[in-house]
Design a protein around this motif. Structure first.
Motif, PDB file in Angstrom:
ATOM      1  N   UNK A 211      32.472  83.959  20.900  1.00 26.61           N
ATOM      2  CA  UNK A 211      32.859  85.213  21.552  1.00 26.61           C
ATOM      3  C   UNK A 211      34.378  85.316  21.635  1.00 26.61           C
ATOM      4  N   UNK A 212      35.027  84.205  21.970  1.00 26.20           N
ATOM      5  CA  UNK A 212      36.486  84.194  22.068  1.00 26.20           C
ATOM      6  C   UNK A 212      37.129  84.514  20.723  1.00 26.20           C
ATOM      7  N   UNK A 213      36.583  83.924  19.653  1.00 25.49           N
ATOM      8  CA  UNK A 213      37.150  84.186  18.326  1.00 25.49           C
ATOM      9  C   UNK A 213      36.946  85.634  17.916  1.00 25.49           C
ATOM     10  N   UNK A 214      35.748  86.163  18.154  1.00 26.55           N
ATOM     11  CA  UNK A 214      35.477  87.562  17.812  1.00 26.55           C
ATOM     12  C   UNK A 214      36.417  88.503  18.568  1.00 26.55           C
ATOM     13  N   UNK A 215      36.633  88.236  19.852  1.00 23.65           N
ATOM     14  CA  UNK A 215      37.521  89.080  20.650  1.00 23.65           C
ATOM     15  C   UNK A 215      38.959  88.984  20.168  1.00 23.65           C
ATOM     16  N   UNK A 216      39.403  87.784  19.836  1.00 22.47           N
ATOM     17  CA  UNK A 216      40.777  87.603  19.366  1.00 22.47           C
ATOM     18  C   UNK A 216      41.001  88.338  18.048  1.00 22.47           C
ATOM     19  N   UNK A 217      40.050  88.223  17.127  1.00 19.06           N
ATOM     20  CA  UNK A 217      40.180  88.897  15.835  1.00 19.06           C
ATOM     21  C   UNK A 217      40.206  90.416  16.001  1.00 19.06           C
ATOM     22  N   UNK A 218      39.282  90.941  16.792  1.00 15.34           N
ATOM     23  CA  UNK A 218      39.247  92.389  16.989  1.00 15.34           C
ATOM     24  C   UNK A 218      40.499  92.882  17.703  1.00 15.34           C
ATOM     25  N   UNK A 219      41.045  92.077  18.576  1.00 12.63           N
ATOM     26  CA  UNK A 219      42.264  92.460  19.292  1.00 12.63           C
ATOM     27  C   UNK A 219      43.456  92.538  18.339  1.00 12.63           C
ATOM     28  N   UNK A 220      43.561  91.581  17.412  1.00  7.01           N
ATOM     29  CA  UNK A 220      44.634  91.631  16.418  1.00  7.01           C
ATOM     30  C   UNK A 220      44.495  92.871  15.540  1.00  7.01           C
ATOM     31  N   UNK A 221      43.275  93.098  15.042  1.00  5.24           N
ATOM     32  CA  UNK A 221      43.026  94.260  14.191  1.00  5.24           C
ATOM     33  C   UNK A 221      43.282  95.560  14.940  1.00  5.24           C
ATOM     34  N   UNK A 222      42.743  95.663  16.148  1.00  2.00           N
ATOM     35  CA  UNK A 222      42.879  96.898  16.916  1.00  2.00           C
ATOM     36  C   UNK A 222      44.316  97.195  17.303  1.00  2.00           C
ATOM     37  N   UNK A 223      45.076  96.161  17.642  1.00  6.66           N
ATOM     38  CA  UNK A 223      46.470  96.372  18.028  1.00  6.66           C
ATOM     39  C   UNK A 223      47.286  96.870  16.847  1.00  6.66           C
ATOM     40  N   UNK A 224      47.048  96.274  15.671  1.00  5.06           N
ATOM     41  CA  UNK A 224      47.752  96.731  14.469  1.00  5.06           C
ATOM     42  C   UNK A 224      47.414  98.193  14.173  1.00  5.06           C
ATOM     43  N   UNK A 225      46.144  98.554  14.271  1.00  3.25           N
ATOM     44  CA  UNK A 225      45.752  99.942  14.034  1.00  3.25           C
ATOM     45  C   UNK A 225      46.358 100.879  15.064  1.00  3.25           C
ATOM     46  N   UNK A 226      46.376 100.455  16.315  1.00  2.00           N
ATOM     47  CA  UNK A 226      46.966 101.277  17.380  1.00  2.00           C
ATOM     48  C   UNK A 226      48.418 101.606  17.072  1.00  2.00           C
ATOM     49  N   UNK A 227      49.180 100.593  16.712  1.00  2.00           N
ATOM     50  CA  UNK A 227      50.602 100.792  16.443  1.00  2.00           C
ATOM     51  C   UNK A 227      50.817 101.658  15.209  1.00  2.00           C
ATOM     52  N   UNK A 228      50.062 101.379  14.150  1.00  2.00           N
ATOM     53  CA  UNK A 228      50.273 102.099  12.890  1.00  2.00           C
ATOM     54  C   UNK A 228      49.790 103.544  12.969  1.00  2.00           C
ATOM     55  N   UNK A 229      48.661 103.774  13.624  1.00  2.00           N
ATOM     56  CA  UNK A 229      48.079 105.113  13.621  1.00  2.00           C
ATOM     57  C   UNK A 229      48.707 106.044  14.660  1.00  2.00           C
ATOM     58  N   UNK A 230      49.247 105.482  15.735  1.00  2.00           N
ATOM     59  CA  UNK A 230      49.882 106.326  16.755  1.00  2.00           C
ATOM     60  C   UNK A 230      51.371 106.495  16.522  1.00  2.00           C
ATOM     61  N   UNK A 231      51.950 105.608  15.702  1.00  2.00           N
ATOM     62  CA  UNK A 231      53.396 105.647  15.498  1.00  2.00           C
ATOM     63  C   UNK A 231      54.171 104.989  16.616  1.00  2.00           C
ATOM     64  N   UNK A 232      53.486 104.334  17.544  1.00  2.00           N
ATOM     65  CA  UNK A 232      54.167 103.604  18.614  1.00  2.00           C
ATOM     66  C   UNK A 232      54.952 102.439  18.024  1.00  2.00           C
ATOM     67  N   UNK A 233      56.046 102.098  18.675  1.00  2.00           N
ATOM     68  CA  UNK A 233      56.736 100.865  18.312  1.00  2.00           C
ATOM     69  C   UNK A 233      55.994  99.680  18.933  1.00  2.00           C
ATOM     70  N   UNK A 234      56.161  98.493  18.393  1.00  2.00           N
ATOM     71  CA  UNK A 234      55.545  97.323  19.039  1.00  2.00           C
ATOM     72  C   UNK A 234      55.990  97.171  20.488  1.00  2.00           C
ATOM     73  N   UNK A 235      57.267  97.480  20.749  1.00  2.00           N
ATOM     74  CA  UNK A 235      57.773  97.378  22.121  1.00  2.00           C
ATOM     75  C   UNK A 235      57.056  98.355  23.042  1.00  2.00           C
ATOM     76  N   UNK A 236      56.876  99.586  22.550  1.00  2.00           N
ATOM     77  CA  UNK A 236      56.211 100.603  23.372  1.00  2.00           C
ATOM     78  C   UNK A 236      54.746 100.228  23.624  1.00  2.00           C
ATOM     79  N   UNK A 237      54.093  99.677  22.593  1.00  2.00           N
ATOM     80  CA  UNK A 237      52.699  99.264  22.775  1.00  2.00           C
ATOM     81  C   UNK A 237      52.601  98.150  23.814  1.00  2.00           C
TER      82      UNK A 237
END
Length: 281
Positions: A211-237
């Motif tokens: 469960x921990x590994x699945x959550x960590x992987x999805x968090x990495x993927x989701x964070x990258x998508x959040x930043x790229x698709x919203x145009x937020x900077x990493x700092x702003x995210x």
């Protein structure tokens, strides 16, 4: 330029496989014209040749001397330590040395500068350098492309488009390539190591390891998508997730106290140094 129809990939390792499989599967131009029958892989191990032939229906041979078609595109997908030996071997083969219709070579070797490679490639050959990364295998690669003294702007654009079919490709100056290697070339390993650490820390805190590994992987993927698709900077995210006095700030404070930012800086600097060392081999 005309799309390549006779492709030779020198090196059937993981990156060579990622490139050939991605091009064969792609329905995006210009890779959409590439078929398995257009590709010959040169790789010494018979087991590896059998695997690639069975998996992708490409032709495989053990050495450049066994290639029977004149290539118009040659991908040099071997380690920097053996690159010069490989080029010396193929430079002895007439099919790679056609002065009237010279091939376009692509080097994906870390550290090796184009000026050194152009000097030893068959006369008249063109060369474009690429630094790809392993997520090419799932069409999510990050590749940087640079020109050489023996390439045209059209050739650079074509190679960038080919690797863009396997993810995202950017054209950069060659002077940036050591840093590119350190960030995107080696970066997937950093991310994987971070996922390992998150998983292990969560497991130590009592969470089921899978469960921990699945959550960590999805968090990495989701964070990258959040930043790229919203145009937020990493700092702003980062700032948007942190609440005053909350758990995220407590975690980041502890990580920074442990040298979080210094860890990545040290890693990138070490990778840049090693890339420069490889240029001297």
């Amino acid at each position: 330029m005309e799309p390549a129809k006779r492709i030779v990939i020198i090196g059937g390792g993981k990156m060579g496989e990622a490139i050939l499989s991605g091009w064969i599967a792609s329905d995006a131009a210009p890779a959409d014209t590439i078929e398995a029958k257009d590709i010959v892989v040169v790789t010494p191990g018979i087991d590896r040749r059998d695997f690639l032939e069975g998996m992708y229906a490409v032709a495989c041979v053990g050495s450049p001397s066994e290639v029977t078609v004149r290539p118009d595109l040659v991908v040099l997908a071997v380690k920097p330590q053996v690159m010069m030996q490989v080029i010396a071997e193929l430079s002895q083969e007439e099919l790679f040395c056609d002065g009237e219709q010279p091939a376009l070579f692509i080097s994906i070797a870390a550290g090796l500068e184009t000026a050194r490679l152009v000097h030893v490639l068959p006369e008249g050959s063109s060369l474009v350098r690429v630094m790809p990364n392993m997520p090419l295998m799932v069409g999510a690669g990050a590749s940087c492309v640079c020109a050489s003294a023996a390439s045209t702007a059209e050739q650079v654009e074509y190679v960038a488009a080919l690797f863009g079919c396997l993810g995202r490709a950017l054209v950069v100056d060659e002077g940036d390539m050591d840093a590119v290697c350190a960030v995107s070339g080696s970066g997937p390993a950093y991310v994987a190591a971070m996922v390992e650490s998150l998983r292990d820390a969560a497991a130590d805190a009592g969470l089921d390891r899978q469960v921990a590994e699945d959550l960590a992987l999805q968090t990495v993927l989701g964070t990258a998508q959040l930043i790229m698709e919203t145009g937020m900077t990493p700092e702003a995210a980062r700032e948007s997730i942190c609440s005053p006095g909350g758990t995220t700030l407590a975690a980041l404070d502890a990580m920074n106290a442990a040298g979080f930012d210094k860890v990545f800086r040290a890693g990138v600097e070490a990778a840049v140094r090693r890339s420069k060392e490889l240029a001297q081999l």
